[in-house]
Write an enzyme that holds these catalytic residues in place. Structure first.
Site, PDB file in Angstrom:
ATOM      1  N   SER A   7       0.809  -1.189   0.183  1.00  0.00           N
ATOM      2  CA  SER A   7       0.045  -0.099  -0.043  1.00  0.00           C
ATOM      3  C   SER A   7       0.961   1.270  -0.063  1.00  0.00           C
ATOM      4  O   SER A   7       1.495   1.512   0.894  1.00  0.00           O
ATOM      5  CB  SER A   7      -0.868   0.049   1.233  1.00  0.00           C
ATOM      6  OG  SER A   7      -1.393   1.133   1.198  1.00  0.00           O
ATOM      7  N   HIS A  32      -1.271  -1.424  -4.069  1.00  0.00           N
ATOM      8  CA  HIS A  32      -2.598  -1.201  -3.391  1.00  0.00           C
ATOM      9  C   HIS A  32      -2.608   0.629  -3.302  1.00  0.00           C
ATOM     10  O   HIS A  32      -1.798   0.920  -2.605  1.00  0.00           O
ATOM     11  CB  HIS A  32      -2.583  -1.708  -2.420  1.00  0.00           C
ATOM     12  CG  HIS A  32      -4.039  -1.575  -1.254  1.00  0.00           C
ATOM     13  ND1 HIS A  32      -5.058  -2.088  -1.455  1.00  0.00           N
ATOM     14  CD2 HIS A  32      -4.486  -0.812  -0.270  1.00  0.00           C
ATOM     15  CE1 HIS A  32      -6.155  -1.924  -0.931  1.00  0.00           C
ATOM     16  NE2 HIS A  32      -5.591  -1.011  -0.122  1.00  0.00           N
ATOM     17  N   ASP A  34      -4.847   3.565  -1.685  1.00  0.00           N
ATOM     18  CA  ASP A  34      -6.022   4.256  -1.006  1.00  0.00           C
ATOM     19  C   ASP A  34      -6.485   5.280  -0.960  1.00  0.00           C
ATOM     20  O   ASP A  34      -5.673   6.249  -1.075  1.00  0.00           O
ATOM     21  CB  ASP A  34      -5.509   3.887   0.444  1.00  0.00           C
ATOM     22  CG  ASP A  34      -5.133   2.549   0.990  1.00  0.00           C
ATOM     23  OD1 ASP A  34      -6.075   1.559   0.898  1.00  0.00           O
ATOM     24  OD2 ASP A  34      -3.998   2.122   1.509  1.00  0.00           O
ATOM     25  N   MET A  36      -8.969   8.020  -0.218  1.00  0.00           N
ATOM     26  CA  MET A  36      -9.937   8.512   0.867  1.00  0.00           C
ATOM     27  C   MET A  36     -10.305  10.092   0.612  1.00  0.00           C
ATOM     28  O   MET A  36      -9.810  10.662   0.363  1.00  0.00           O
ATOM     29  CB  MET A  36      -9.147   8.468   2.110  1.00  0.00           C
ATOM     30  CG  MET A  36      -8.267   7.260   2.447  1.00  0.00           C
ATOM     31  SD  MET A  36      -7.709   7.160   4.097  1.00  0.00           S
ATOM     32  CE  MET A  36      -6.712   5.803   3.913  1.00  0.00           C
ATOM     33  N   GLY A 144      -0.602   1.913   9.486  1.00  0.00           N
ATOM     34  CA  GLY A 144       0.284   1.601  10.671  1.00  0.00           C
ATOM     35  C   GLY A 144      -0.629   1.196  12.013  1.00  0.00           C
ATOM     36  O   GLY A 144      -0.200   1.208  12.771  1.00  0.00           O
ATOM     37  N   ASP A 174      -6.875  -6.438   4.405  1.00  0.00           N
ATOM     38  CA  ASP A 174      -6.040  -5.180   4.424  1.00  0.00           C
ATOM     39  C   ASP A 174      -5.996  -4.593   5.899  1.00  0.00           C
ATOM     40  O   ASP A 174      -7.283  -4.402   6.353  1.00  0.00           O
ATOM     41  CB  ASP A 174      -7.158  -3.929   3.492  1.00  0.00           C
ATOM     42  CG  ASP A 174      -6.256  -2.859   3.165  1.00  0.00           C
ATOM     43  OD1 ASP A 174      -5.341  -2.575   3.787  1.00  0.00           O
ATOM     44  OD2 ASP A 174      -6.975  -2.063   2.510  1.00  0.00           O
ATOM     45  N   GLY A 175      -4.897  -4.254   6.274  1.00  0.00           N
ATOM     46  CA  GLY A 175      -4.504  -3.593   7.534  1.00  0.00           C
ATOM     47  C   GLY A 175      -3.912  -4.420   8.555  1.00  0.00           C
ATOM     48  O   GLY A 175      -4.533  -5.493   8.867  1.00  0.00           O
ATOM     49  N   GLY A 176      -2.854  -3.980   9.033  1.00  0.00           N
ATOM     50  CA  GLY A 176      -2.202  -4.475  10.161  1.00  0.00           C
ATOM     51  C   GLY A 176      -1.239  -5.763   9.774  1.00  0.00           C
ATOM     52  O   GLY A 176      -1.182  -6.586  10.807  1.00  0.00           O
ATOM     53  N   GLY A 196       1.387  -2.026   4.308  1.00  0.00           N
ATOM     54  CA  GLY A 196       1.556  -0.820   3.917  1.00  0.00           C
ATOM     55  C   GLY A 196       2.950  -0.301   4.871  1.00  0.00           C
ATOM     56  O   GLY A 196       3.908  -0.581   4.424  1.00  0.00           O
ATOM     57  N   SER A 197       2.732  -0.359   6.130  1.00  0.00           N
ATOM     58  CA  SER A 197       3.970   0.052   6.971  1.00  0.00           C
ATOM     59  C   SER A 197       4.835  -1.045   7.401  1.00  0.00           C
ATOM     60  O   SER A 197       5.880  -0.676   7.628  1.00  0.00           O
ATOM     61  CB  SER A 197       3.249   0.556   8.446  1.00  0.00           C
ATOM     62  OG  SER A 197       2.404  -0.460   9.056  1.00  0.00           O
TER      63      SER A 197
END
Ligand code: DX5
Ligand code: ZN
Length: 220
Positions: A7, A32, A34, A36, A144, A174-176, A196-197
């Site tokens: 991401s 990816h 994002d 927003m 993050g 998606d996420g973490g 991402g992070s």
């Protein structure tokens, strides 16, 4: 099989081209993006002109995740801007079947994204019209964040729901996600892994992607 989808939310936007080439060198096949709007989620990020620029800079599959109100107004425009995959949130669209169909007709892969506290039943009827589901394992809005632990069970239930219907719909998580839990999400049925992070913002993105692929491969 699984794919890593870095991401770019956590990338250095002043060197976006270099960041994209770096993850490509590590073996990423999907990028990816994002999107927003400051309404559906508290944050404002990337829009159509940036997707157009990224399209010119890479051959990678561009996966746009629309975290916006009224996604039906923009979904096809993202395909026209060069996105290969476009996902819209089930919470944001009351005419989901129509939007997913419009994305496919425009030549894109259609995705339905679902927030952590939304029942899987909310997307069940849309599954035949979706090429993929984006299962959110954090509340959307920021990179993050910590993986919400109940997402693994939800992922397994979604995997079952899709398998029981004999559908080709793929699952993106998606996420973490990072090297400490990537094996578990792959084992639980995710095929596209957003990171991402875990990829950007800590040293070398090429090595980070390679490490994620190696960590998860041990388990498949
Ligand atoms: C969250 C976004 C994610 C985010 C993931 O709203 O949809 O794609 O960039 O970032 P990490 O992997 O850091 O949780
Ligand atoms: Zn996302």
């Amino acid at each position: 099989m699984f794919e890593i989808a870095p991401s770019i939310l956590s990338a250095d936007f002043t060197h976006l081209g270099d960041e994209i080439r770096a993850v490509e060198a590590g073996g990423a096949k999907v990028l990816h993006v994002d999107v927003m709007d400051g309404q559906f989620v508290p944050n404002i990020t990337i829009g159509l002109p940036v997707v157009e620029s990224i399209r010119k800079a890479t051959e990678l599959t561009i996966d746009t995740h629309l975290m916006i109100e009224e996604p039906s107004r923009y979904a096809v425009k993202f395909v026209e801007a060069g996105a290969n995959m476009v996902s819209v949130h089930v919470e944001a669209d009351v005419h989901l079947q129509r939007t997913l169909t419009a994305i496919r007709e425009a030549g894109g892969q259609s995705g339905v994204a679902i927030n952590p506290a939304t029942l899987l039943a909310a997307l069940e009827e849309a599954l035949p019209f979706a090429d993929y589901v984006v299962l959110m394992s954090v509340n959307p809005g920021f990179g993050g964040q910590k993986f919400i632990h109940t997402s693994l069970d939800k992922l397994r239930r979604l995997r079952r729901m899709i398998n029981e219907r004999d559908l080709p719909t793929r699952i993106e998580i998606d996420g973490g996600v990072g090297k400490e839990n990537i094996a578990k999400v792959v084992e639980s049925g995710a095929e596209i892994i957003v990171a991402g992070s875990a990829v950007f913002g800590k040293g070398n993105p090429t090595e980070a992607v390679k490490e994620l692929i190696e960590t998860a491969t041990v388990w498949v």
